[in-house]
Design an enzyme around this catalytic site. Structure first.
Site, PDB file in Angstrom:
ATOM      1  N   GLU A 170      54.466 -66.060  22.860  1.00 57.41           N
ATOM      2  CA  GLU A 170      54.154 -64.681  22.458  1.00 57.41           C
ATOM      3  C   GLU A 170      55.247 -63.740  22.927  1.00 57.41           C
ATOM      4  O   GLU A 170      55.530 -63.647  24.116  1.00 57.41           O
ATOM      5  CB  GLU A 170      52.806 -64.254  23.028  1.00 57.41           C
ATOM      6  CG  GLU A 170      52.467 -62.780  22.903  1.00 57.41           C
ATOM      7  CD  GLU A 170      52.580 -62.246  21.478  1.00 57.41           C
ATOM      8  OE1 GLU A 170      53.254 -61.206  21.294  1.00 57.41           O
ATOM      9  OE2 GLU A 170      52.022 -62.874  20.561  1.00 57.41           O
TER      10      GLU A 170
ATOM     11  N   CYS B   3      46.142 -56.684  16.997  1.00 57.12           N
ATOM     12  CA  CYS B   3      44.718 -56.354  17.045  1.00 57.12           C
ATOM     13  C   CYS B   3      44.290 -55.835  18.412  1.00 57.12           C
ATOM     14  O   CYS B   3      43.737 -54.745  18.528  1.00 57.12           O
ATOM     15  CB  CYS B   3      43.886 -57.581  16.674  1.00 57.12           C
ATOM     16  SG  CYS B   3      42.104 -57.324  16.830  1.00 57.12           S
TER      17      CYS B   3
ATOM     18  N   GLY C 296      47.828 -42.861   2.833  1.00 49.19           N
ATOM     19  CA  GLY C 296      47.114 -44.117   2.616  1.00 49.19           C
ATOM     20  C   GLY C 296      45.642 -43.997   2.957  1.00 49.19           C
ATOM     21  O   GLY C 296      45.294 -43.683   4.093  1.00 49.19           O
TER      22      GLY C 296
ATOM     23  N   GLY D 246      43.291 -46.367   3.100  1.00 50.47           N
ATOM     24  CA  GLY D 246      42.698 -47.669   3.380  1.00 50.47           C
ATOM     25  C   GLY D 246      41.917 -47.642   4.678  1.00 50.47           C
ATOM     26  O   GLY D 246      41.666 -46.585   5.261  1.00 50.47           O
TER      27      GLY D 246
ATOM     28  N   ILE E 110      42.626 -48.500   7.825  1.00 46.20           N
ATOM     29  CA  ILE E 110      43.271 -47.978   9.028  1.00 46.20           C
ATOM     30  C   ILE E 110      43.451 -46.468   8.948  1.00 46.20           C
ATOM     31  O   ILE E 110      43.165 -45.742   9.904  1.00 46.20           O
ATOM     32  CB  ILE E 110      44.633 -48.676   9.254  1.00 46.20           C
ATOM     33  CG1 ILE E 110      44.427 -50.178   9.477  1.00 46.20           C
ATOM     34  CG2 ILE E 110      45.355 -48.066  10.452  1.00 46.20           C
ATOM     35  CD1 ILE E 110      45.723 -50.982   9.500  1.00 46.20           C
TER      36      ILE E 110
ATOM     37  N   LEU F 179      41.764 -44.208   7.242  1.00 42.04           N
ATOM     38  CA  LEU F 179      40.498 -43.484   7.341  1.00 42.04           C
ATOM     39  C   LEU F 179      39.932 -43.535   8.759  1.00 42.04           C
ATOM     40  O   LEU F 179      39.343 -42.561   9.238  1.00 42.04           O
ATOM     41  CB  LEU F 179      39.488 -44.044   6.342  1.00 42.04           C
ATOM     42  CG  LEU F 179      39.883 -43.888   4.866  1.00 42.04           C
ATOM     43  CD1 LEU F 179      38.807 -44.484   3.961  1.00 42.04           C
ATOM     44  CD2 LEU F 179      40.143 -42.429   4.508  1.00 42.04           C
TER      45      LEU F 179
ATOM     46  N   ALA G 193      41.684 -59.767  11.433  1.00 40.22           N
ATOM     47  CA  ALA G 193      41.754 -60.537  12.670  1.00 40.22           C
ATOM     48  C   ALA G 193      40.781 -61.709  12.656  1.00 40.22           C
ATOM     49  O   ALA G 193      41.117 -62.823  13.073  1.00 40.22           O
ATOM     50  CB  ALA G 193      41.475 -59.625  13.865  1.00 40.22           C
TER      51      ALA G 193
ATOM     52  N   HIS H 250      10.163 -54.636  13.476  1.00 40.85           N
ATOM     53  CA  HIS H 250       9.933 -53.228  13.125  1.00 40.85           C
ATOM     54  C   HIS H 250       9.768 -52.401  14.393  1.00 40.85           C
ATOM     55  O   HIS H 250       9.076 -52.829  15.316  1.00 40.85           O
ATOM     56  CB  HIS H 250       8.668 -53.110  12.280  1.00 40.85           C
ATOM     57  CG  HIS H 250       8.272 -51.685  11.979  1.00 40.85           C
ATOM     58  ND1 HIS H 250       8.904 -50.937  11.013  1.00 40.85           N
ATOM     59  CD2 HIS H 250       7.343 -50.882  12.556  1.00 40.85           C
ATOM     60  CE1 HIS H 250       8.358 -49.742  10.985  1.00 40.85           C
ATOM     61  NE2 HIS H 250       7.407 -49.672  11.905  1.00 40.85           N
TER      62      HIS H 250
END
Length: 506
Positions: A72, A81, A220, A222, A224, A226, A361, A485
């Site tokens: 990594e 993420c 955009g 989409g 992310i 929003l 993810a 309920h």
């Protein structure tokens, strides 16, 4: 096992429609549990990338008895993420929602607060603490499962060797019988717009703004865009969303989308749809954005303190030297794999955002598990048509399966059942009754084809539907299951009843 085989067949069909090879793969290793402390010894499995797909694949591989190394470059596990995506954004979404509730809703419930203020540094610190604890948690899981962790940037020397420039400045070679590319995705750039993460930011910069902008423009509409627009809108920003398409979140069911947009507009989020960005000027104190109708026309200049570029994501394969070993990619850079996640190069695999399929993810995690199961000689499965999607705004929107528009396009005869939360007793009791549940089922067999939910916690409610769709359940199956309920989930039962018969409370 039967379900795994069925899903494998469906994934094979999915790949065949995209002209991706489905040639079988043979594994060549022994399931020994011996583990070396250095990545320089040969591994059964090497994963390049420690995001949701990569770290999950590494842990699963180790659990299956495979000697495993994960590489990594970030120096912190969890990928986009955990570090600069899903997790920090959800932290800020929750914190900003708490502020908004305290300021605008508490009084309705008899809770009076004389003064409510935003302490932005404290809010950001809480977010950072959550991220830090979770990344450390993954490192702990690596140690627990004896996964070797190499911090550095990896690139292929051969199909069985990865050269790693480590974070401490050294170079090492990691060898593996099976190498999995799990390097995720990066922010998609727009021509003529330079992201400086100060005035013009990506989603990464939007998570760390040091001041609440008076005016925020989001390019955009989409998931992310929003979500991040919602965060700063709740904290006081005037938010305008500019979108080239005619709709927000084009993949969303049309009926749900319309209600969702109305809800966001009630929260004072403004939308400029069918609008193209043609220029940007950040030379002054703020940013000037020049836009025009998507089909052409008069230009308009918008002014903002901060512009968020949220136009999607692109597979991140830069610097891997895939071409050096002959790995095939498509025209947008995605790595082509067969149903076993194998590339055209023997011993090299790919999962997550770098291959076709939804860039999510949880999809990457499922890819990772299935990939190493195939490597271990077992059966893995991921059905991309049954992966849930969630927009974590307020209310949330969650869906799984087909939209009504898709069914019409495919010529499928279907029935629709809907139930509004305005008729749900729990939602009314806690004064969060916005939204609905919509179920689409085959007209002849009653098999559930799609479920769409708009409500608070829709992302939690959707999984009853995910399970139902994965096991080919009918709407009547859900309707005849006893639901506690009062709960929000009763709306799913009522929508199911409305699909095959009639609801009780409508």
């Amino acid at each position: 096992m039967a379900m795994a085989m069925a899903n494998l067949a469906r994934r094979k069909a999915y790949l065949l429609t995209r002209n991706i090879s489905t040639a079988p793969l043979r594994s060549s290793f022994s399931l020994s549990r011996g583990f070396a402390s250095s990545g320089s010894d040969e591994n059964d499995v090497v994963i390049i990338g420690g995001g949701p797909g990569g770290y999950v694949a590494a842990i699963k591989a180790a659990q299956l008895g495979l000697k495993t190394t994960c590489i990594e470059k970030r120096g912190a596990l969890g990928g986009t993420c955990l570090n600069v995506g899903c997790i920090p954004s959800k932290a800020l979404l929750h914190s900003s929602h708490m502020y908004h509730e305290a300021k605008h809703v508490f009084a309705n419930h008899g809770v009076k607060v004389s003064s409510v203020e935003v302490d932005l540094p404290a809010m950001l610190a809480q977010k950072d603490t959550a991220v830090k604890n979770l990344t450390r948690g993954i490192e702990g899981l690596f140690k627990k499962n004896k996964v070797n962790y190499v911090k550095g940037y990896g690139k292929f020397l051969s199909p069985s060797e990865v050269s790693v420039e480590t974070t401490d400045g050294e170079t090492t070679v990691v060898k593996g019988k099976h190498i999995i590319v799990a390097t995720g995705s990066d922010v998609k750039s727009l021509p003529g717009i330079t992201i400086d993460e100060k005035k013009i930011v990506s989603s990464t910069g939007a998570l760390s703004l040091t001041e609440i902008p008076k005016k925020l423009i989001v390019i955009g509409a989409g998931y992310i865009g929003l979500e991040m627009g919602s965060v700063w809108g709740r904290l006081g920003s005037e938010v305008t969303v500019v979108e080239f398409a005619s709709d927000i979140v084009p993949s969303m069911d049309g009926e749900i989308r319309k209600q969702f947009q109305r809800s966001l507009e009630k929260q004072k989020m403004k939308f400029m749809l069918k609008t193209k960005v043609v220029g940007v000027d950040s030379s002054g104190d703020g940013v000037k954005l020049i836009v025009e109708p998507a089909e052409g026309g008069d230009q308009t200049t918008l002014e903002a303190d901060v512009v968020l570029v949220s136009a999607g994501r692109s597979p991140f394969t830069s610097g891997l030297d895939l071409d050096k070993i002959g790995v095939e990619t498509d025209k947008i850079g995605r790595i082509l794999v067969n149903e076993r996640f194998s590339t055209n190069v023997s011993g090299v695999y790919a999962i997550g955002d770098v291959i076709p399929g939804p860039m999510l993810a949880h999809k990457a995690e499922e890819d990772g598990v299935a990939c190493v199961e195939f490597i271990a000689g077992k059966h893995g499965h991921v059905d991309y048509d049954k992966v849930p999607g969630v927009v974590y705004t307020y209310p949330e929107v969650a869906s799984v399966g087909k939209t009504e528009e898709q069914l019409k396009k495919d010529g499928v005869s279907y029935r629709v059942g809907k139930f509004p939360f305005m008729a749900n007793s729990r939602a009314k009791a806690i004064d969060t009754a916005e939204g609905l549940v919509k179920i689409l089922a085959d007209k002849e067999t009653d098999k559930i084809l799609g479920v769409h939910i708009m409500s608070p916690n829709a992302g939690e409610l959707i999984h009853e539907a995910v399970l139902a769709i994965n096991y080919d359940a009918s709407s009547e199956d859900i309707a005849r299951v006893c639901h506690a309920h009062p709960t929000m989930s009763e709306a799913i039962k009522e929508a199911a009843m409305a699909t095959y018969d009639k609801p009780i409370h409508m």
